[in-house]
Motif scaffolding. Structure first.
Motif, PDB file in Angstrom:
ATOM      1  N   SER A  72      83.499   6.696  29.387  1.00 38.83           N
ATOM      2  CA  SER A  72      82.268   6.915  30.152  1.00 38.83           C
ATOM      3  C   SER A  72      81.242   5.871  29.740  1.00 38.83           C
ATOM      4  O   SER A  72      81.410   5.149  28.759  1.00 38.83           O
ATOM      5  CB  SER A  72      81.734   8.332  29.953  1.00 38.83           C
ATOM      6  N   LEU A 102      80.089   7.743  40.499  1.00 32.18           N
ATOM      7  CA  LEU A 102      79.983   8.236  39.125  1.00 32.18           C
ATOM      8  C   LEU A 102      79.415   9.643  39.154  1.00 32.18           C
ATOM      9  O   LEU A 102      78.585   9.967  39.988  1.00 32.18           O
ATOM     10  CB  LEU A 102      79.059   7.331  38.307  1.00 32.18           C
ATOM     11  N   ARG A 118      74.609   9.796  30.824  1.00 39.46           N
ATOM     12  CA  ARG A 118      76.034   9.606  30.567  1.00 39.46           C
ATOM     13  C   ARG A 118      76.747   9.836  31.891  1.00 39.46           C
ATOM     14  O   ARG A 118      76.569  10.876  32.537  1.00 39.46           O
ATOM     15  CB  ARG A 118      76.548  10.567  29.513  1.00 39.46           C
ATOM     16  N   ARG A 120      80.507   9.189  34.286  1.00 37.51           N
ATOM     17  CA  ARG A 120      81.956   8.938  34.282  1.00 37.51           C
ATOM     18  C   ARG A 120      82.418   8.818  35.733  1.00 37.51           C
ATOM     19  O   ARG A 120      81.918   9.547  36.598  1.00 37.51           O
ATOM     20  CB  ARG A 120      82.685  10.086  33.604  1.00 37.51           C
TER      21      ARG A 120
END
Length: 123
Positions: A72, A102, A118, A120
């Motif tokens: 990530s 994302l 954050r 991923r």
């Protein structure tokens, strides 16, 4: 009081790549002293620092392209908004992240100036 690394759930031994570093910020996160810093393709986490929307739009796609399948990216950005005199807000980070498919995993405050998302890639 938890460090930023603890709030961000960065475990000791996690491999980290740092892109477009801002002096002093990585050192202030409270990472374990033996944290391995590696190239993006080898990293479990990539820390990307951006101060403008232009930087975000030009650097995030290549950072995402370099991610390993289970990795990530933390996008560090300056807090604030246009009314506060800044060019970019967390909403702008999120808009660019959405275009790159994302999904958010967390948001932390780093200090009075910086926050980090954050993200991923979606499965």
């Amino acid at each position: 009081m938890k460090t930023v690394a603890q709030k961000a759930r960065v475990k000791p031994g996690t491999t980290i790549a740092v892109l477009n570093a801002v002096p002093g910020i990585v050192e202030s996160l409270g990472l374990a002293p033996d944290t391995p810093f590696v190239e993006p393709a080898e990293a479990q986490l990539t820390f990307l620092f951006v101060e403008t929307r232009s930087e975000l739009e030009s650097l995030l796609p290549s950072a995402v392209a370099a991610l390993a399948p289970t990795s990530s990216v933390w996008v560090f950005f300056r807090k604030g908004s246009r009314p506060a005199g800044l060019e970019m807000s967390r909403d702008d980070v999120w808009a660019v992240a959405e275009r790159l498919s994302l999904r958010p995993l967390g948001l932390v405050s780093v200090d009075a100036t910086w926050s980090a998302f954050r993200l991923r890639p979606s499965p």
